[in-house]
Motif scaffolding. Sequence first.
Motif, PDB file in Angstrom:
ATOM      1  N   PRO B 149       0.806  -1.226   0.000  1.00 48.38           N
ATOM      2  CA  PRO B 149       0.000   0.000   0.000  1.00 48.38           C
ATOM      3  C   PRO B 149       0.841   1.279   0.000  1.00 48.38           C
ATOM      4  CG  PRO B 149      -0.237  -1.196   2.089  1.00 48.38           C
ATOM      5  CD  PRO B 149       0.475  -2.095   1.144  1.00 48.38           C
ATOM      6  N   TYR B 150       2.054   1.208   0.559  1.00 47.81           N
ATOM      7  CA  TYR B 150       2.870   2.428   0.667  1.00 47.81           C
ATOM      8  C   TYR B 150       3.667   2.720  -0.608  1.00 47.81           C
ATOM      9  CZ  TYR B 150       5.987  -1.387   1.914  1.00 47.81           C
ATOM     10  OH  TYR B 150       6.654  -2.574   1.901  1.00 47.81           O
ATOM     11  N   MET B 151       3.558   1.863  -1.607  1.00 46.30           N
ATOM     12  CA  MET B 151       4.247   2.139  -2.874  1.00 46.30           C
ATOM     13  C   MET B 151       3.544   3.281  -3.617  1.00 46.30           C
ATOM     14  SD  MET B 151       4.914  -1.611  -4.495  1.00 46.30           S
ATOM     15  CE  MET B 151       6.340  -2.607  -4.092  1.00 46.30           C
ATOM     16  N   THR B 152       4.327   4.032  -4.423  1.00 43.36           N
ATOM     17  CA  THR B 152       3.709   5.004  -5.313  1.00 43.36           C
ATOM     18  C   THR B 152       3.521   4.352  -6.676  1.00 43.36           C
ATOM     19  OG1 THR B 152       5.818   5.793  -6.104  1.00 43.36           O
ATOM     20  CG2 THR B 152       4.894   6.927  -4.183  1.00 43.36           C
ATOM     21  N   LYS B 180       0.603 -11.301   4.381  1.00 42.95           N
ATOM     22  CA  LYS B 180       0.057 -11.876   3.145  1.00 42.95           C
ATOM     23  C   LYS B 180      -1.465 -11.835   3.035  1.00 42.95           C
ATOM     24  CE  LYS B 180       3.396 -14.093   0.646  1.00 42.95           C
ATOM     25  NZ  LYS B 180       3.459 -14.149  -0.812  1.00 42.95           N
ATOM     26  N   GLU B 181      -2.139 -11.097   3.907  1.00 40.72           N
ATOM     27  CA  GLU B 181      -3.574 -10.931   3.705  1.00 40.72           C
ATOM     28  C   GLU B 181      -3.801  -9.950   2.564  1.00 40.72           C
ATOM     29  OE1 GLU B 181      -4.934 -11.541   8.301  1.00 40.72           O
ATOM     30  OE2 GLU B 181      -3.733  -9.857   7.545  1.00 40.72           O
ATOM     31  N   ILE B 182      -4.889 -10.151   1.789  1.00 39.88           N
ATOM     32  CA  ILE B 182      -5.179  -9.209   0.713  1.00 39.88           C
ATOM     33  C   ILE B 182      -5.783  -7.952   1.311  1.00 39.88           C
ATOM     34  CG2 ILE B 182      -6.290  -8.846  -1.505  1.00 39.88           C
ATOM     35  CD1 ILE B 182      -6.816 -11.649  -1.816  1.00 39.88           C
ATOM     36  N   LEU B 183      -5.196  -6.811   0.987  1.00 43.71           N
ATOM     37  CA  LEU B 183      -5.756  -5.545   1.439  1.00 43.71           C
ATOM     38  C   LEU B 183      -6.623  -4.940   0.337  1.00 43.71           C
ATOM     39  CD1 LEU B 183      -2.532  -4.059   3.039  1.00 43.71           C
ATOM     40  CD2 LEU B 183      -4.449  -5.181   4.199  1.00 43.71           C
ATOM     41  N   GLY B 184      -6.285  -5.244  -0.909  1.00 44.16           N
ATOM     42  CA  GLY B 184      -7.042  -4.686  -2.012  1.00 44.16           C
ATOM     43  C   GLY B 184      -6.421  -5.097  -3.334  1.00 44.16           C
ATOM     44  N   TYR B 185      -7.030  -4.621  -4.416  1.00 43.43           N
ATOM     45  CA  TYR B 185      -6.416  -4.877  -5.711  1.00 43.43           C
ATOM     46  C   TYR B 185      -6.398  -3.603  -6.514  1.00 43.43           C
ATOM     47  CZ  TYR B 185     -11.078  -5.083  -7.817  1.00 43.43           C
ATOM     48  OH  TYR B 185     -12.336  -4.793  -8.243  1.00 43.43           O
ATOM     49  N   VAL B 186      -5.461  -3.557  -7.456  1.00 41.81           N
ATOM     50  CA  VAL B 186      -5.356  -2.386  -8.301  1.00 41.81           C
ATOM     51  C   VAL B 186      -5.063  -2.872  -9.714  1.00 41.81           C
ATOM     52  CG1 VAL B 186      -2.954  -2.111  -7.596  1.00 41.81           C
ATOM     53  CG2 VAL B 186      -4.151  -0.176  -8.573  1.00 41.81           C
ATOM     54  N   SER B 187      -5.714  -2.260 -10.691  1.00 41.54           N
ATOM     55  CA  SER B 187      -5.498  -2.705 -12.066  1.00 41.54           C
ATOM     56  C   SER B 187      -4.310  -1.961 -12.664  1.00 41.54           C
ATOM     57  CB  SER B 187      -6.743  -2.445 -12.907  1.00 41.54           C
ATOM     58  OG  SER B 187      -6.979  -1.069 -12.990  1.00 41.54           O
ATOM     59  N   LEU B 188      -3.617  -2.592 -13.572  1.00 44.26           N
ATOM     60  CA  LEU B 188      -2.517  -1.923 -14.269  1.00 44.26           C
ATOM     61  C   LEU B 188      -3.079  -0.695 -14.993  1.00 44.26           C
ATOM     62  CD1 LEU B 188       0.446  -1.875 -14.992  1.00 44.26           C
ATOM     63  CD2 LEU B 188      -0.040  -3.349 -16.938  1.00 44.26           C
ATOM     64  N   VAL B 192      -1.293   2.886 -14.835  1.00 46.00           N
ATOM     65  CA  VAL B 192      -0.693   3.656 -15.937  1.00 46.00           C
ATOM     66  C   VAL B 192      -1.444   4.944 -16.251  1.00 46.00           C
ATOM     67  CG1 VAL B 192       0.369   1.654 -17.046  1.00 46.00           C
ATOM     68  CG2 VAL B 192      -1.867   2.447 -17.840  1.00 46.00           C
ATOM     69  N   THR B 193      -2.693   5.077 -15.770  1.00 45.28           N
ATOM     70  CA  THR B 193      -3.404   6.318 -16.082  1.00 45.28           C
ATOM     71  C   THR B 193      -3.354   7.327 -14.922  1.00 45.28           C
ATOM     72  OG1 THR B 193      -5.492   5.271 -15.437  1.00 45.28           O
ATOM     73  CG2 THR B 193      -5.012   5.338 -17.783  1.00 45.28           C
ATOM     74  N   ASN B 194      -2.586   7.004 -13.856  1.00 45.98           N
ATOM     75  CA  ASN B 194      -2.503   7.953 -12.746  1.00 45.98           C
ATOM     76  C   ASN B 194      -1.106   8.563 -12.616  1.00 45.98           C
ATOM     77  OD1 ASN B 194      -4.971   8.458 -10.933  1.00 45.98           O
ATOM     78  ND2 ASN B 194      -5.158   6.305 -11.538  1.00 45.98           N
ATOM     79  N   LEU B 199      -0.293   7.284  -4.363  1.00 43.24           N
ATOM     80  CA  LEU B 199      -0.056   6.084  -3.553  1.00 43.24           C
ATOM     81  C   LEU B 199      -0.960   4.931  -4.004  1.00 43.24           C
ATOM     82  CD1 LEU B 199       0.286   7.226   0.185  1.00 43.24           C
ATOM     83  CD2 LEU B 199       2.002   6.070  -1.241  1.00 43.24           C
ATOM     84  N   ILE B 200      -0.411   3.742  -4.027  1.00 46.56           N
ATOM     85  CA  ILE B 200      -1.210   2.554  -4.345  1.00 46.56           C
ATOM     86  C   ILE B 200      -2.393   2.451  -3.376  1.00 46.56           C
ATOM     87  CG2 ILE B 200      -1.180   0.015  -4.335  1.00 46.56           C
ATOM     88  CD1 ILE B 200       0.116   1.309  -6.812  1.00 46.56           C
ATOM     89  N   ASP B 201      -2.145   2.809  -2.135  1.00 42.68           N
ATOM     90  CA  ASP B 201      -3.186   2.805  -1.120  1.00 42.68           C
ATOM     91  C   ASP B 201      -4.419   3.595  -1.574  1.00 42.68           C
ATOM     92  OD1 ASP B 201      -4.183   2.022   1.289  1.00 42.68           O
ATOM     93  OD2 ASP B 201      -3.323   3.683   2.429  1.00 42.68           O
ATOM     94  N   ASP B 202      -4.201   4.712  -2.292  1.00 44.96           N
ATOM     95  CA  ASP B 202      -5.319   5.545  -2.743  1.00 44.96           C
ATOM     96  C   ASP B 202      -5.982   5.003  -4.003  1.00 44.96           C
ATOM     97  OD1 ASP B 202      -4.862   7.290  -0.664  1.00 44.96           O
ATOM     98  OD2 ASP B 202      -3.424   8.477  -1.829  1.00 44.96           O
TER      99      ASP B 202
END
Lengths: 454, 454
Positions: B149-152, B180-188, B192-194, B199-202
């Motif tokens: 989550p803390y990655m940009t 290793k629990e799933i916190l969420g998912y994010v699409s590529l 690429v459009t942000n 932040l991945i968290d957002d």
Amino acid sequence: MYTYKSSENRLTELHYLLDKKRPNELSQLLRRTNPVDIVEFIEELSAEEALVVFRLLKKDDAVEVFAELEPEEKEKLQAGLQEREFKELLEDLNFDDMIDTLEEMPAAMVQRILKSSDKETRALVNEYLNFPEDSAGRLMTTEFVELKPYMTVKDALAHIKKVGHDMVTLYTCYVTSPTKEILGYVSLRSIVTNKPDTLIDDLMFQDVIYVHTIDDQEDVARTFQKYGFTALPVVDKTDRLVGLITVDDIMWIIEQEATEDFQRIAATTPDEEDYSKRTPLSLAKNRIPWLMFLMISATFTSTILKNYQHVVQAVIALNMFVPMLTDSGGNAGSQASTLVIRAMATHDVEPRDWVKVVIKEITVGFICGLALGLVAFLKCYFFDKVAMNVALIVGLTIVFIVVLAKAVGSLLPMAAQKLGFDPAIMASPLISTIVDSLSLIVYFTIAQIIIPGI
Amino acid sequence: MYTYKSSENRLTELHYLLDKKRPNELSQLLRRTNPVDIVEFIEELSAEEALVVFRLLKKDDAVEVFAELEPEEKEKLQAGLQEREFKELLEDLNFDDMIDTLEEMPAAMVQRILKSSDKETRALVNEYLNFPEDSAGRLMTTEFVELKPYMTVKDALAHIKKVGHDMVTLYTCYVTSPTKEILGYVSLRSIVTNKPDTLIDDLMFQDVIYVHTIDDQEDVARTFQKYGFTALPVVDKTDRLVGLITVDDIMWIIEQEATEDFQRIAATTPDEEDYSKRTPLSLAKNRIPWLMFLMISATFTSTILKNYQHVVQAVIALNMFVPMLTDSGGNAGSQASTLVIRAMATHDVEPRDWVKVVIKEITVGFICGLALGLVAFLKCYFFDKVAMNVALIVGLTIVFIVVLAKAVGSLLPMAAQKLGFDPAIMASPLISTIVDSLSLIVYFTIAQIIIPGI
């Protein structure tokens, strides 16, 4: 089963917040709910409630939810929306969803909406509606990413960032010439894993697999399955790229085509509407023609029985086994026909293989027939205690009937396909009716041979 | 149909270059050919030729082609490869493909290969093989992108660029906690459009829809269809992310499950092997048990006929219509049972709806029965020229039989489902056999009422 802390709980929570009139919390929760589940929620609401919930959705979700609603639900919502609001919504839909919605609307309203659209949209809509039903043209969407071979990875990423929001998919991008011919395709995967100054020309795969606008959706589904793609480009008659089909629209087609075959195999006219939504009258309408046709065909058995009436009267014991024999023939025949129909539907078997298939089925029939005939003989003789010759007639008849049923059951669906009919119409009921008549003739012929003079 | 300048031509070209021994041109053309078509090409070759072609492939293609080959083709190739070469190939396969390959190999060879693998792989393989067959655990692959989550966006893109090559998909990335629990998912797509510093968290969507390792593949397929995802995460008993299933593995399951239902409806034991690849003996083995069971059940009709022998002998005309009546009952019953079976398979109808469904089918039966009965009466009286009372008996019997058949045909599949059996076993053949006996009883009872004293 799948969950996100359970889909059912989510719905209960949404209903609770709506009932308690807590729009802020409801709106918050809607933002964290998958549009598919929002659709389920809205379909449980009254027209007024549905409108309240719909207006709480953020724009992207509203567009996605609207696209997924059943026609009658769309109408319900649309009645409550301002015409301007509705037009905006329509314009935000993906092109294929917009067309679906227009198709479901009364013609007069479509005219009114199209009148106020720009010329380009109008032309596109009219072109779309001209594609045959169930064709690739009807399935495709026109929102895809087009790249040029001279772009670098950096250019491509910038382009995708700019136009990406309106596109159905970003994961497969098509590289086109100035005249819109496809030169190749490149996956977003290969774009993001390569160096910024790499040319798209060097990354693209040139041998594009595509479908034509007029291809049948079943063929399109097969291409998806064969190659495992998540998107396929669609080209027009002059081989210019005009659209894109994504895999999520295809999964339903695979299922729908199978359902149609099930309906044909059950001797009913196929219908796309779900069983649960159909009225008894509509179900009856699709079933009566087949039942009637099969009943009339089955009266042929009466004629045969009448012709052999003297045999039945001479050895009345023979009559007892008629239903068992015709049933066994019918069952053996439907095994063969159903398996062959399915094998043709999945392209495992083609009509040109007919000799091989019929020989295989006759062999299978011989093995099954021997096993069944032996048991039938033993059962008749020892259990039903009929005369040895009657038991022999029954046992022998079974062997012949099963072989015959397998041959007929495999041959007819392939013949139908060859002649351009749907092979699924040659399913159990029709095969049973045909095999019944053959069974009776075989039975009484064998009887007359074994017991001469009857 | 789909083409890339036609798939067939491509195969011809490949064969030509192989025959003419032009390895450079062959290798060039192979690079431009979709692996699915290379598989088709290799499967047409002898073991030696296949090995030649296989060694000409670039590494990525070789891995993909090997994964797609039929078991016997894999064996053919493997026999020609050095053990070291083969081990390298295995290690490059996606985890799910490696498992598939290991499962098809002789146990002794698997042991030898695993012995020289690292401990981690060995543990993973053993865990995998412990999941039930047809479960999500068996379908999943372990190569997916994990983000924090803390990655940009910039960090995430750099990470994807680094690890992306070995991953099955980059298009859905899962965000996990340190445990290793799933916190969420994010699409590529959204990455690429942000903007680079987002932040991945957002960006991540928190309400993840997932499946469990032990879920049945049919349920997994249904989740894919419902939400239109291209990938779904798989979690273990303790809700930790352990794998990923992609949509291309799912399309075959939808088709395979439909094929199994077709086989059951045809009263044969389901078999995953393609019809065209099965021997007559194997086909016969799956068919005989059902044919035998149905034949024995059908002998029940003999008992009924025997009991009513005096009726038949009194009015011999009645006998003529027995096959027509039992056929019509069987057909009406299989329409109902097949449609209900399919509706349950697609979750359009659930067993708890049984009252509604049975009432609907009885109504349908009444409409169909009246239409058929009327025609049968007219046909018997005017065309077959039987006595008025016999025509009346036949017509009335049809009405009753059709209603009864619809009720039985809809009720039994739902009862089977409720009791935990596959509803598809309650298909046409079994329904016909049951309805046959009922039809005879109804027929002779009506006859005894209308013609008293027989």
